[in-house]
Design a protein around this motif. Structure first.
Motif, PDB file in Angstrom:
ATOM      1  N   ASP A  62      -0.253  24.932   5.460  1.00 39.47           N
ATOM      2  CA  ASP A  62       0.598  23.758   5.562  1.00 39.47           C
ATOM      3  C   ASP A  62       0.345  22.810   4.401  1.00 39.47           C
ATOM      4  O   ASP A  62       1.111  21.884   4.149  1.00 39.47           O
ATOM      5  CB  ASP A  62       0.312  23.037   6.885  1.00 39.47           C
ATOM      6  CG  ASP A  62       0.553  23.971   8.062  1.00 39.47           C
ATOM      7  OD1 ASP A  62       1.713  24.335   8.290  1.00 39.47           O
ATOM      8  OD2 ASP A  62      -0.441  24.372   8.714  1.00 39.47           O
ATOM      9  N   GLU A 114       5.093  32.175  -2.922  1.00 33.68           N
ATOM     10  CA  GLU A 114       5.889  31.653  -1.815  1.00 33.68           C
ATOM     11  C   GLU A 114       5.008  30.915  -0.814  1.00 33.68           C
ATOM     12  O   GLU A 114       3.886  31.320  -0.526  1.00 33.68           O
ATOM     13  CB  GLU A 114       6.597  32.830  -1.130  1.00 33.68           C
ATOM     14  CG  GLU A 114       7.747  32.388  -0.264  1.00 33.68           C
ATOM     15  CD  GLU A 114       8.310  33.539   0.581  1.00 33.68           C
ATOM     16  OE1 GLU A 114       8.073  34.703   0.205  1.00 33.68           O
ATOM     17  OE2 GLU A 114       8.957  33.244   1.594  1.00 33.68           O
ATOM     18  N   THR A 115       5.531  29.805  -0.283  1.00 37.47           N
ATOM     19  CA  THR A 115       4.804  29.051   0.738  1.00 37.47           C
ATOM     20  C   THR A 115       5.746  28.738   1.890  1.00 37.47           C
ATOM     21  O   THR A 115       6.955  28.979   1.795  1.00 37.47           O
ATOM     22  CB  THR A 115       4.307  27.696   0.181  1.00 37.47           C
ATOM     23  OG1 THR A 115       5.442  26.984  -0.309  1.00 37.47           O
ATOM     24  CG2 THR A 115       3.310  27.882  -0.934  1.00 37.47           C
ATOM     25  N   LYS A 116       5.185  28.166   2.969  1.00 35.82           N
ATOM     26  CA  LYS A 116       6.048  27.629   4.027  1.00 35.82           C
ATOM     27  C   LYS A 116       6.909  26.523   3.427  1.00 35.82           C
ATOM     28  O   LYS A 116       6.460  25.816   2.518  1.00 35.82           O
ATOM     29  CB  LYS A 116       5.182  27.005   5.124  1.00 35.82           C
ATOM     30  CG  LYS A 116       4.439  27.990   5.998  1.00 35.82           C
ATOM     31  CD  LYS A 116       3.740  27.187   7.091  1.00 35.82           C
ATOM     32  CE  LYS A 116       2.865  28.076   7.959  1.00 35.82           C
ATOM     33  NZ  LYS A 116       2.114  27.265   8.943  1.00 35.82           N
ATOM     34  N   PRO A 117       8.109  26.339   3.942  1.00 38.69           N
ATOM     35  CA  PRO A 117       9.004  25.338   3.336  1.00 38.69           C
ATOM     36  C   PRO A 117       8.400  23.928   3.315  1.00 38.69           C
ATOM     37  O   PRO A 117       8.658  23.162   2.393  1.00 38.69           O
ATOM     38  CB  PRO A 117      10.246  25.371   4.221  1.00 38.69           C
ATOM     39  CG  PRO A 117      10.150  26.610   5.042  1.00 38.69           C
ATOM     40  CD  PRO A 117       8.736  27.071   5.050  1.00 38.69           C
ATOM     41  N   ARG A 118       7.588  23.620   4.325  1.00 38.73           N
ATOM     42  CA  ARG A 118       7.064  22.249   4.397  1.00 38.73           C
ATOM     43  C   ARG A 118       5.660  22.110   3.796  1.00 38.73           C
ATOM     44  O   ARG A 118       5.034  21.058   3.894  1.00 38.73           O
ATOM     45  CB  ARG A 118       7.048  21.772   5.852  1.00 38.73           C
ATOM     46  CG  ARG A 118       8.341  21.069   6.270  1.00 38.73           C
ATOM     47  CD  ARG A 118       8.345  20.738   7.753  1.00 38.73           C
ATOM     48  NE  ARG A 118       7.158  20.014   8.206  1.00 38.73           N
ATOM     49  CZ  ARG A 118       6.972  18.700   8.030  1.00 38.73           C
ATOM     50  NH1 ARG A 118       7.861  17.971   7.404  1.00 38.73           N
ATOM     51  NH2 ARG A 118       5.872  18.113   8.470  1.00 38.73           N
ATOM     52  N   CYS A 119       5.185  23.168   3.169  1.00 40.06           N
ATOM     53  CA  CYS A 119       3.836  23.129   2.610  1.00 40.06           C
ATOM     54  C   CYS A 119       3.733  22.046   1.524  1.00 40.06           C
ATOM     55  O   CYS A 119       4.611  21.905   0.678  1.00 40.06           O
ATOM     56  CB  CYS A 119       3.488  24.496   2.013  1.00 40.06           C
ATOM     57  SG  CYS A 119       1.887  24.535   1.214  1.00 40.06           S
TER      58      CYS A 119
END
Lengths: 355, 390
Positions: free
Chosen positions: B156, B174-179
């Motif tokens: 996160d 790539e990460t979680k969109p909200r990272c």
């Protein structure tokens, strides 16, 4: 001392002046070269004017970063480069006719002192390398330059390896038989000799008799030190496989071709009347005492087309003595301990130098 | 995970957030501090212990009056710098104070300090199961992007300690969109000294100043982003400069050894500057300890004046406005250390002149002190979320 007096030095034997007698003549020529390069190489002038106190050498590394020359481009007949591995920057050394000629003359004098033929120094020669090293003559690598430089001592010449670095054993054998009873000159680079000559001979059952030959080799010990092979090991190993007794290492660099430092029968490297060596302390570049290790500074009377007469190397060494080596050669004699250890810095950026 | 060496922590990390600045976390860190302070061999470990004292943490918490409305963002992935020993621990502590669960990739280089810190943590963590199950210290070859990718997808928040190349590589994954990422890029730092103040300094004061300056520079080979590269002199006075450098030289001579390769590097740099930039450089007292190079004029490329191991560029300022100029102080500039100048004035100048750079104004001697506000980020507020009641 002007350019003319340099001709006088060419008339006397290369190890015939004691340090005191040599110093005066030597310094005069160095001072002359220093002024000459200040007046003719703008980069060199900037260095001398901008750094205080004024330097009496420049780091050899600068030849990798800048094209340093003291003659107009149309006088340059040859460009030599150091043999860096892929991706590494290489030095570029620009030679005019004079410098190239002097390099050859001085090299002949120095090497003849070891090969023992005062008048005619030429002899049959086996080049311990492959022919392709010399393909591009206008842009010479240090390996090519070394071979070309030493080739002047060869009457009949053969290469020991094919272009895949396989030993041409039969050809060499034939060559040795043909010149039986004559002294043969072997020349090559330390690591190549070890890897492709010594190892090949050791692994074959055939015998080669080179007891009457003289080997001159250079190029540094870095790779062999990795294999834990010392200068003594190297000599003994070669003696085992081909009876070679007469082996001389030399210390030299493409930035000071010609005025090389040859190793004598007692294992010491010698400065000739055309070159000198100083060992400097890291803290202030003051001169070390005898037997104190420091950074090697090399001086040469030859470079006129580029400011390479006084260089701070990145090698470590120590002076062993002066005028009193058992071999009888006058001047300073010394030992090289290999490259300086890379700088290891603390800090938060990845700046550990890999070498 | 394949290829990952779990040095310490729970096999399966619990990503649920903790409360920001929770008492439990502060107690844990205080226990940690007590153990660390016993280890006297490494000054940086003592400094770490000093930071974790309850008193200090409560003082820091006082800057966050809203802390009871905050929770950690979740799982925070820390990519510690590879060649500095203790920052991985600070990074972990910052994540913990924010209320995050933390996966910390420790330096690739083997530091004794790292093993010492981890063994202390291992001991303390047994009494704090909530924290233990939110802790992982891991090691894997930094060139293994697949592993970095997997952790990035779980995260996160990510704390990425530079350089620029590392950041570029890691940010491309790539990460979680909200990272949320905090990246500490390559930065550049300078020092401002009032020459009048140096002239006025008595012997004791000068000694303190010089010690502090040494700690900002030589102590870390002048090779940290927050170590100053350029010294700006206000009210320029040659006697003041002489007084200062002579004292620095005497002090550093006793403590700092110039490695042979470093002496060659410094000289080569001076030669290169002489040719390319027409810069005048002096080897102080004809030695290789301190190189002083005089910058000819200020321009937008000021950050080329950076070297290491006792290599200082200097410039005599006509006035402060000359330096606090948005054309010159770009976003690369991080720390401004000062002596004899009112720091509030300096901060006002940064704001008033809309400077893209200077995140940190700190007295000489504290350049390397790491803080919860770093590189212009409030780390705790970035790694936690506020639960807002409207």
């Amino acid at each position: 001392m002007n350019a003319c007096d340099f001709e006088e030095l060419l008339k006397i034997p290369p190890y015939s002046l004691n340090q005191q007698d040599k110093q005066e003549i030597f310094n005069a020529r160095i001072n002359y070269l220093n002024e000459f390069h200040k007046n003719n190489c703008p980069e060199y002038k900037s260095i001398m004017q901008n750094i205080s106190p004024e330097l009496d050498f420049i780091p050899v590394r600068l030849f990798k970063e800048f094209d340093l020359k003291s003659v107009p481009d149309n006088e340059i007949i040859k460009t030599m480069t150091s043999s860096g591995t892929t991706g590494q920057k290489v030095s570029r050394i620009f030679l005019n006719r004079d410098t190239a000629l002097n390099q050859q003359k001085v090299m002949t004098k120095i090497v003849s002192d070891f090969t023992g033929n005062e008048k005619s120094s030429r002899m049959p020669m086996i080049i311990l390398d492959c022919p392709s090293v010399l393909k591009k003559r206008e842009l010479l690598t240090a390996r090519g330059a070394g071979i070309l430089g030493f080739s002047i001592f060869g009457t009949k010449k053969i290469y020991a390896f094919d272009d895949d670095m396989n030993l041409n054993f039969d050809e060499i054998k034939k060559f040795v038989d043909e010149f039986a009873g004559q002294k043969i000159l072997l020349f090559g680079f330390t690591f190549m000799i070890w890897q492709y000559f010594y190892k090949a001979l050791k692994n074959s059952n055939s015998h080669l008799d080179l007891s009457n030959a003289i080997l001159i080799h250079g190029g540094g010990w870095k790779k062999l030190a990795n294999e834990a092979v010392s200068s003594e090991d190297f000599k003994n190993a070669l003696n085992d496989v081909c009876g070679l007794k007469n082996v001389h290492d030399y210390y030299g660099m493409v930035e000071q071709t010609g005025s090389i430092f040859m190793q004598c029968e007692h294992g010491n490297l010698h400065a000739s009347i055309f070159s000198d060596i100083k060992i400097l302390r890291a803290q202030d570049f003051s001169e070390c005492s005898f037997n104190e290790r420091g950074i090697i500074q090399v001086l040469s009377l030859l470079p006129t087309s580029y400011p390479g007469h006084s260089l701070l190397t990145e090698d470590e060494g120590e002076i062993l003595g002066v005028d009193d080596c058992k071999c009888g050669r006058l001047g300073k004699y010394f030992k090289v301990h290999g490259r300086l250890k890379g700088a290891e810095l603390r800090g938060c950026s990845d700046t550990y130098e890999r070498r | 995970m394949n290829g990952v060496n779990l040095l310490l922590g729970h096999e399966k990390i619990n990503p649920l957030p903790l409360k920001t600045y929770d008492d439990e976390i502060i107690n844990f860190l205080n226990d940690f501090s007590r153990e660390l302070m016993k280890i006297k061999t490494w000054p940086e470990i003592v400094a770490l212990g000093f930071f974790c004292r309850k008193g200090n943490l409560e003082k820091l918490r006082a800057n966050y009056p809203e802390y009871k409305s905050r929770l950690g963002r979740g799982l925070c992935f820390h990519i510690a710098p590879s060649n500095i020993a203790v920052n991985f621990a600070f990074s972990y502590i910052f994540g913990l104070l924010s209320g995050c669960a933390n996966v910390v990739r420790v330096p690739s280089k083997d530091f004794e300090q790292v093993s010492i810190i981890l063994s202390v943590l291992e001991k303390i963590l047994t009494a704090y199961p909530e924290i233990y199950e939110r802790t992982q210290f891991i090691k894997y070859p930094s060139e293994n992007n697949l592993i970095t990718q997997e952790y990035s997808l779980m995260s996160d928040a990510r704390l990425i300690w530079g350089g620029d190349e590392t950041i570029k590589k890691i940010r491309s994954l790539e990460t979680k969109p909200r990272c949320v990422d905090i990246s500490f890029a390559d930065r550049f730092s300078v020092c401002l000294i009032d020459a009048d103040a140096v002239l006025k300094a008595d012997e004791d004061e000068l000694k303190r100043l010089v010690q502090n300056f040494y700690n900002d520079t030589f102590l870390i080979d002048q090779n940290a982003c927050s170590s100053p590269s350029v010294i700006f002199w206000l009210n320029n006075n040659l006697n003041a400069r002489k007084k200062f450098w002579s004292a620095v030289n005497s002090y550093a001579l006793l403590k700092f050894r110039v490695q042979p390769a470093v002496s060659v590097n410094k000289l080569a740099r001076a030669c290169s500057d002489a040719i390319k930039l027409d810069i005048k450089t002096s080897r102080y007292e004809e030695q290789n300890l301190i190189y002083l190079a005089e910058i000819n004029s200020l321009d937008e490329n000021l950050n080329v004046y950076k070297f290491n191991s006792g290599y200082f560029y200097e410039y005599a300022l006509k006035n402060l406005d000359e330096l606090f100029n948005p054309e010159i102080i770009n976003a690369k500039f991080q720390t401004l250390t000062y002596y004899g100048v009112n720091p509030e004035n300096l901060r006002e100048l940064v704001i008033k002149n809309n400077l893209p750079g200077f995140d940190r104004i700190t007295p000489i001697g504290r350049a390397l002190d790491i803080n919860l506000i770093w590189d212009g980020f409030d780390i705790v507020r970035t790694l936690s979320r506020i639960v807002n009641k409207e």
